[in-house]
Design a protein around this motif. Structure first.
Motif, PDB file in Angstrom:
ATOM      1  N   CYS A   5       0.219  11.566   9.946  1.00 45.69           N
ATOM      2  CA  CYS A   5       0.932  11.354  11.482  1.00 45.69           C
ATOM      3  C   CYS A   5       0.790   9.947  11.794  1.00 45.69           C
ATOM      4  O   CYS A   5      -0.022   9.358  11.054  1.00 45.69           O
ATOM      5  CB  CYS A   5       0.324  12.322  12.349  1.00 45.69           C
ATOM      6  N   GLY A   6       1.534   9.459  12.773  1.00 42.02           N
ATOM      7  CA  GLY A   6       1.371   8.256  13.300  1.00 42.02           C
ATOM      8  C   GLY A   6       2.779   7.708  13.685  1.00 42.02           C
ATOM      9  O   GLY A   6       3.811   8.192  13.265  1.00 42.02           O
ATOM     10  N   SER A   7       2.855   6.344  14.280  1.00 41.45           N
ATOM     11  CA  SER A   7       4.036   5.827  14.564  1.00 41.45           C
ATOM     12  C   SER A   7       4.992   5.588  13.591  1.00 41.45           C
ATOM     13  O   SER A   7       6.346   5.772  13.555  1.00 41.45           O
ATOM     14  CB  SER A   7       3.930   4.711  15.389  1.00 41.45           C
ATOM     15  N   VAL A   8       4.596   5.224  12.258  1.00 44.71           N
ATOM     16  CA  VAL A   8       5.459   4.903  11.056  1.00 44.71           C
ATOM     17  C   VAL A   8       6.275   6.230  10.719  1.00 44.71           C
ATOM     18  O   VAL A   8       7.446   5.972  10.472  1.00 44.71           O
ATOM     19  CB  VAL A   8       4.723   4.148  10.071  1.00 44.71           C
TER      20      VAL A   8
ATOM     21  N   PHE B 247       1.120  -1.346   0.090  1.00 53.04           N
ATOM     22  CA  PHE B 247       0.111   0.210  -0.065  1.00 53.04           C
ATOM     23  C   PHE B 247       0.772   1.272   0.031  1.00 53.04           C
ATOM     24  O   PHE B 247       1.500   1.493   0.925  1.00 53.04           O
ATOM     25  CB  PHE B 247      -0.955   0.112   1.179  1.00 53.04           C
ATOM     26  N   ASN B 248       1.155   1.855  -1.216  1.00 55.99           N
ATOM     27  CA  ASN B 248       2.117   2.808  -1.165  1.00 55.99           C
ATOM     28  C   ASN B 248       1.317   4.274  -1.891  1.00 55.99           C
ATOM     29  O   ASN B 248       0.561   4.277  -2.886  1.00 55.99           O
ATOM     30  CB  ASN B 248       2.973   2.674  -2.566  1.00 55.99           C
ATOM     31  N   ILE B 249       1.198   5.278  -0.687  1.00 53.52           N
ATOM     32  CA  ILE B 249       0.798   6.666  -1.057  1.00 53.52           C
ATOM     33  C   ILE B 249       1.744   7.674  -0.784  1.00 53.52           C
ATOM     34  O   ILE B 249       1.599   8.773  -0.654  1.00 53.52           O
ATOM     35  CB  ILE B 249      -0.209   6.729   0.277  1.00 53.52           C
ATOM     36  N   SER B 250       3.050   7.377  -0.944  1.00 58.17           N
ATOM     37  CA  SER B 250       4.008   8.157  -0.875  1.00 58.17           C
ATOM     38  C   SER B 250       3.855   9.444  -1.726  1.00 58.17           C
ATOM     39  O   SER B 250       3.558   9.115  -2.846  1.00 58.17           O
ATOM     40  CB  SER B 250       5.472   7.577  -1.056  1.00 58.17           C
TER      41      SER B 250
ATOM     42  N   PHE C  92      -1.155  -2.375   8.363  1.00 58.09           N
ATOM     43  CA  PHE C  92      -0.912  -0.917   8.738  1.00 58.09           C
ATOM     44  C   PHE C  92       0.130  -1.073   9.820  1.00 58.09           C
ATOM     45  O   PHE C  92       0.956  -0.232  10.307  1.00 58.09           O
ATOM     46  CB  PHE C  92      -1.635   0.013   8.783  1.00 58.09           C
ATOM     47  N   ASN C  93       0.338  -2.112  10.709  1.00 60.54           N
ATOM     48  CA  ASN C  93       1.122  -2.136  11.915  1.00 60.54           C
ATOM     49  C   ASN C  93       2.561  -2.301  11.224  1.00 60.54           C
ATOM     50  O   ASN C  93       3.761  -2.368  11.837  1.00 60.54           O
ATOM     51  CB  ASN C  93       0.934  -3.502  12.644  1.00 60.54           C
ATOM     52  N   THR C  94       2.755  -2.912  10.038  1.00 53.42           N
ATOM     53  CA  THR C  94       4.398  -3.336   9.482  1.00 53.42           C
ATOM     54  C   THR C  94       4.387  -2.479   8.134  1.00 53.42           C
ATOM     55  O   THR C  94       5.317  -2.821   7.381  1.00 53.42           O
ATOM     56  CB  THR C  94       4.178  -4.626   9.131  1.00 53.42           C
ATOM     57  N   ILE C  95       3.595  -1.384   7.770  1.00 48.56           N
ATOM     58  CA  ILE C  95       3.802  -0.799   6.535  1.00 48.56           C
ATOM     59  C   ILE C  95       5.159   0.039   6.809  1.00 48.56           C
ATOM     60  O   ILE C  95       5.565   0.572   7.760  1.00 48.56           O
ATOM     61  CB  ILE C  95       2.774   0.152   6.278  1.00 48.56           C
ATOM     62  N   PRO C  96       6.115  -0.112   5.682  1.00 46.86           N
ATOM     63  CA  PRO C  96       7.418   0.741   5.762  1.00 46.86           C
ATOM     64  C   PRO C  96       7.257   1.870   5.679  1.00 46.86           C
ATOM     65  O   PRO C  96       6.192   2.623   4.834  1.00 46.86           O
ATOM     66  CB  PRO C  96       8.129  -0.309   4.260  1.00 46.86           C
TER      67      PRO C  96
ATOM     68  N   ALA D  51       6.662   3.693   1.970  1.00 51.40           N
ATOM     69  CA  ALA D  51       5.290   3.622   1.425  1.00 51.40           C
ATOM     70  C   ALA D  51       4.335   4.968   1.748  1.00 51.40           C
ATOM     71  O   ALA D  51       3.397   5.188   1.149  1.00 51.40           O
ATOM     72  CB  ALA D  51       4.630   2.340   1.870  1.00 51.40           C
ATOM     73  N   VAL D  52       5.040   5.664   2.834  1.00 47.06           N
ATOM     74  CA  VAL D  52       4.265   6.802   3.312  1.00 47.06           C
ATOM     75  C   VAL D  52       4.894   7.901   3.131  1.00 47.06           C
ATOM     76  O   VAL D  52       4.251   9.023   3.776  1.00 47.06           O
ATOM     77  CB  VAL D  52       3.637   6.665   4.587  1.00 47.06           C
ATOM     78  N   THR D  53       5.947   7.803   2.816  1.00 47.62           N
ATOM     79  CA  THR D  53       6.957   9.415   3.121  1.00 47.62           C
ATOM     80  C   THR D  53       6.528  10.249   2.140  1.00 47.62           C
ATOM     81  O   THR D  53       5.766   9.852   0.991  1.00 47.62           O
ATOM     82  CB  THR D  53       8.438   8.885   2.720  1.00 47.62           C
ATOM     83  N   GLY D  54       6.828  11.491   2.220  1.00 44.95           N
ATOM     84  CA  GLY D  54       6.500  12.423   1.175  1.00 44.95           C
ATOM     85  C   GLY D  54       5.344  13.202   1.525  1.00 44.95           C
ATOM     86  O   GLY D  54       4.696  13.765   0.424  1.00 44.95           O
ATOM     87  N   ASN D  55       4.453  12.792   2.635  1.00 46.78           N
ATOM     88  CA  ASN D  55       3.095  13.389   3.043  1.00 46.78           C
ATOM     89  C   ASN D  55       3.295  14.264   4.179  1.00 46.78           C
ATOM     90  O   ASN D  55       3.275  13.389   5.342  1.00 46.78           O
ATOM     91  CB  ASN D  55       2.011  12.255   3.292  1.00 46.78           C
TER      92      ASN D  55
END
Length: 963
Positions: free
Chosen positions: A559-562, A527-530, A544-548, A551-555
């Motif tokens: 917010c969140g632990s990741v 699941f990539n929304i970067s 979502f507990n193990t999402i790298p 995959a979410v950088t650039g937003n």
């Protein structure tokens, strides 16, 4: 010494010989069948009717008798789930001419005495060993033989050429090796020959042209080299020719143009060169033509239009250029066109759809007229034009391809918008329009393509919002809309796509928060929304507990632990009071006084809290220093005590006397004693050999000077049970193989565990490949290392041991250059103590070696994970490059680079440049291909390590002079 099978068969022979003597109506057929049954396991009771009290076997299941003689002539036991051996009892059936035992689980070797039959079918079993040299010597009546899908090894016996009456021979899907004997063409009665999916090698000898009755020949998926037989075209009756997936080279022989009756020619996956000759159009009966994955060049011949019966055309992965000839529109029976990965150009879709545009007066109601307009495309199921230079717009009447299952137009120069008619592809499962110049929006009509499983629109210029109607494609498993200009929010309706595994929406202009419905997607792997403008909090739980992080950088507002960014809590707005509301009736305003009071109180609270935190930090720090000092003293004392004891004894002090002593066990039973410097070595960084996922390895010595390696486990706190630890260590201590590091012993206390194993002087494979000593391994050394690793892994798998952590640092090289696999077994010990995802992160610490199934919590982790790591390691040894390397502004993945080289015909360039051509191409190319197969993304596509060893042994040249 007699085994149970021998005793059982002997008992039945004695019993029925006695019955045969006492009962004159009892014949050899009954005796033979009952003895044969006695050697079988029949879990489904299929042979329940085989009763020794019934003297007429003609009523028994699977038996066919001659009505005149009442003797058994045929025995057909196909797919009865039988296991056991093919016993000699059947030899008593003197009138038997047909024996079909296919699709069971029979084991053992072939019996050469069955060749008096006319038809023998043992396919789909687990028969093993070589075909006996004399197997076919007495085959005067043999007509048809099938041993397909077994585990037979060795060369084809020369006696096979004695079977002059043989018409059908199928030895496919075994492990046969060696060369194809020229004498096989002496079998003049042959109508079909299938030797596919073996390890046969060498040139295909000329002489096949003498087989005038040959209808089918399949030599695919072997290791054949050299040119195609020049006389193959004289097989005037040939209908099917399949030499695909070999190492054949040269041109298509001109004799092939006389194959007027041939309906299928498959030559994919070779190294054929030259143009596709115009005479290909003279093979008038051709229905399937597959020349893919070769080095063919020039243009696609105009004569293809003469093949009016053609159904499948595959010219992909070649060096072809120019335009696709419009004459192909004469091929009205086409159901599959694949010309991908070439250099074709032109407006191919324009003439394919006869220039129909939306301004035409035709409407969807005029189906007959429209079908005539799209002509030969009306029955098309697959159209792959990807990776070429095609241009133009996608026709608006594309919806008329009502049978289309796969449409791939990716990596071309198609422009314009995606037509709304795309939703009319009702049965399409794969739609790939990626890497083009498409603009406009993703049409909401896409929801009409209800059967879609994969949608790829990435790397275009699409704008607008993601249509909510995409949720109507309920079978979707993959959506890739990355690298576009999409905006707006992610529709919550995507959460209803319960089969989704891959979503890539990265590098767009998407905004808003993630819809809660996405948490329902239980099968997500990616699941990539970067690189968007997504806001709010990431969902919690599940995938979502193990999402790298990637995959979410650039937003920035996510917010969140990741992303290591806490989310602001939402509180009700504070009540704002009028500071003047409590003033005396005629008094002055008190606002300033109230503000001063509030500020003073806030300041006091802040100061108090800061002081409290500071004091807490100091206290915790002091406690940690004290604890570490205590543990260090405890470990050092325990190690010193352990390493000073006799190697052959198990020593355990009573806790009441001294809890610092533990238990030392050496498996050799020798009376050696560690050097007194051994304990200090564990505390001396100068003696450190390396660090791994489970601990630090040090070098120490026995008193006689012999070196040993000692691993101090850094996961000691996770191993709670001494019994479990010792049981696992005893299992490891039994392992003995030249390519596996030998475990010598162990030491145990609750807080410290040591693993003692042999010292390997040559260091790690990583140092040999990537070290600074400028020593370049020769090809022969590399091949030996690869084969050694394969043998070591195969041995571990045979003992039910999965490594989990194969990488270059965990392969050691001894003084003779032999590879030894190390750091195995501990993952199994820790599997019960760690969550699998935590374990995979702990073990698979080296980037690039991790099998993709580690990312999916629902997939079972098996030995195939080791096979994947081996494939990557093999490519690393051959290329001299790390599995993942970082360029100036890019990440280079070794497996992908090599695969691209293979597809582009540059596989030899993948070999380490330091070898400068000093390597045998005939070894290097198949080794690289084997590495890619082992590194397949799909576990079931990877071979077993035992098979890998056999393949490497077959690849290996008999001489070492090629260096």
């Amino acid at each position: 010494m007699l085994n149970n099978d021998t005793v059982s068969v002997g008992f039945f022979l004695f019993l029925f010989l006695f019955i045969a003597v006492s009962e004159p109506t009892f014949n050899d057929d009954v005796l033979g069948l009952i003895v044969f049954k006695s050697g079988l396991h029949d879990p489904l009771s299929k042979l329940a009717s085989w009763n020794s009290e019934d003297y007429d076997p003609c009523n028994w299941v699977g038996c066919v008798c001659d009505p005149a003689t009442s003797r058994v002539t045929e025995l057909r036991l196909d797919a009865f789930s039988l296991s056991g051996h093919i016993g000699r009892g059947l030899l008593r059936l003197q009138f038997l001419h047909t024996l079909v035992l296919s699709n069971n689980n029979l084991t053992g070797a072939l019996n050469p005495e069955f060749t008096h039959l006319q038809l023998v079918d043992f396919s789909g079993n687990n028969l093993s060993g070589r075909i006996p040299k004399g197997f076919f010597e007495q085959c005067g009546s043999l007509r048809s033989v099938s041993f397909a899908n077994n585990k037979l090894t060795g060369p084809l016996p020369v006696s096979l050429t004695y079977c002059s009456t043989l018409t059908h021979l199928n030895l496919s899907a075994n492990q046969l090796s060696g060369r194809l004997p020229r004498e096989i063409w002496f079998l003049k009665s042959l109508k079909s020959l299938d030797l596919s999916h073996n390890f046969l090698q060498g040139e295909i000898p000329d002489g096949i042209g003498g087989l005038f009755d040959l209808h089918e020949i399949n030599l695919s998926n072997n290791w054949f080299s050299g040119h195609l037989p020049s006389d193959v075209g004289t097989c005037s009756s040939l209908k099917s020719l399949d030499f695909s997936e070999n190492y054949l080279s040269g041109y298509l022989p001109d004799s092939m143009k006389t194959l007027g009756s041939c309906s299928s020619i498959r030559l994919r996956g070779n190294s054929l060169i030259g143009d596709i000759p115009e005479w290909i159009g003279e093979i008038a009966s051709l229905e399937s033509l597959d020349l893919s994955a070769n080095n063919l060049s020039g243009h696609a011949p105009f004569s293809l239009g003469n093949l009016e019966f053609l159904k499948e055309l595959n010219l992909s992965t070649n060096l072809l250029a120019g335009e696709i000839p419009e004459t192909i529109s004469n091929c009205s029976n086409l159901i599959s066109i694949d010309v991908s990965k070439n250099s074709f150009s032109g407006h191919v879709l324009k003439w394919m759809f006869n220039g129909y545009s939306e301004s035409s007066s035709l409407s969807r109601s005029g189906n007959d007229t429209l079908l005539s307009m799209v002509g030969f495309l009306h029955g098309l199921r697959l159209l792959d034009l990807s990776s070429n230079g095609f241009s133009g717009e996608i026709p608006s009447n594309i919806w008329t391809l009502t049978s289309l299952v796969l449409l791939n137009l990716s990596t071309n120069a198609f422009f314009g918008s995606i037509p709304t008619g795309i939703g009319g592809l009702k049965v399409a499962e794969i739609l790939d329009l990626s890497s083009n110049l498409l603009n406009g929006t993703v049409p909401c009509e896409i929801g009409g393509a209800a059967s879609l499983k994969q949608l790829h629109l990435q790397r275009n210029r699409l704008a607008g919002q993601i249509p909510a109607q995409i949720s109507n494609c309920s079978a979707l498993t993959a959506i890739d809309l990355s690298e576009n200009n999409l905006s707006g929010g992610i529709p919550g309706s995507i959460g209803s796509l319960s089969n989704l595994e891959y979503i890539d929406l990265s590098t767009n202009n998407l905004s808003g928060s993630l819809p809660k419905e996405i948490e329902k997607l239980s099968h997500l792997v990616t699941f990539n929304i970067s690189y968007n403008s997504i806001t709010g909090e990431l969902p919690a739980g599940g995938f979502f507990n193990t999402i790298p992080l990637s995959a979410v950088t650039g937003n920035p507002s996510l917010c969140g632990s990741v992303v290591n960014r806490s989310c602001l809590s939402v509180h009700p707005k504070p009540i704002v009071l009028n500071p003047n509301s409590s003033n005396p009736a005629n008094g002055p305003p008190l606002g300033g006084q109230i503000r001063k009071s509030v500020l003073s109180i806030s300041a006091l609270i802040a100061i108090g809290a800061a002081a409290f935190i500071a004091i807490g930090v100091v206290v915790v720090t002091l406690l940690n220093v004290h604890a570490r000092s205590s543990v260090s003293r405890h470990d050092a004392a325990a190690a010193a005590a352990a390493l000073a004891m006799s190697v052959g004894e198990t020593f355990s002090c009573s806790p009441s006397k001294d809890q610092e002593f533990g238990k030392l066990v050496m498996f050799s039973g020798e009376a050696d004693v560690f050097d007194t410097t051994g304990a200090n070595a564990l505390l001396n960084k100068d003696c450190e050999l390396g660090r791994g996922g489970f601990g630090v390895v040090y070098k120490t010595n026995l008193q006689d000077g012999r070196p040993l390696a000692v691993k101090k486990l850094t996961v000691a706190g996770l191993i709670k049970s001494q019994e479990e630890f010792e049981r696992e260590m005893r299992q490891l201590g039994k392992l003995r193989h030249r390519n596996v590091v030998e475990i010598k012993g162990y030491y145990w206390t609750q807080s410290l565990q040591l693993l003692i194993h042999e010292f390997v002087s040559g260091g790690s494979l990583y140092r040999h490949l990537h070290g600074d000593d400028n020593v370049c391994l020769t090809w022969r050394q590399r091949f030996s290392i690869i084969l050694g690793i394969a043998r070591g892994l195969a041995y571990l798998h045979a003992t039910n041991m999965t490594h989990y952590n194969l990488k270059a640092t965990n392969v050691l090289i001894d003084a003779t250059g032999e590879a030894k696999v190390s750091d195995f077994g501990l993952a199994r010990l820790l599997a019960s103590a760690l969550d699998r995802c935590v374990l995979s992160g702990k073990v698979q610490s080296a980037l690039g070696y991790t099998a993709p199934e580690f990312a999916c919590r629902t997939v079972k982790i098996t030995d195939k994970c080791d096979v994947y790591g081996f494939g990557i390691l093999l490519l690393e040894v051959v290329t001299g490059k790390r599995p993942v390397e970082y360029a100036e502004d890019d990440v280079v993945v070794l497996c992908e680079t090599v695969r691209e080289g293979l597809e582009e015909g540059r596989v030899e360039e993948c070999v380490d440049g330091r070898l400068r051509g000093n390597f045998p191409v005939e070894e290097a190319v198949p080794v690289i291909k084997l590495g890619l197969v082992c590194g397949s993304q799909v576990p079931s596509n990877r071979p077993e390590m035992e098979e890998v060893v056999k393949i490497l042994e077959l690849i290996q040249c008999p001489s070492d002079d090629s260096e």
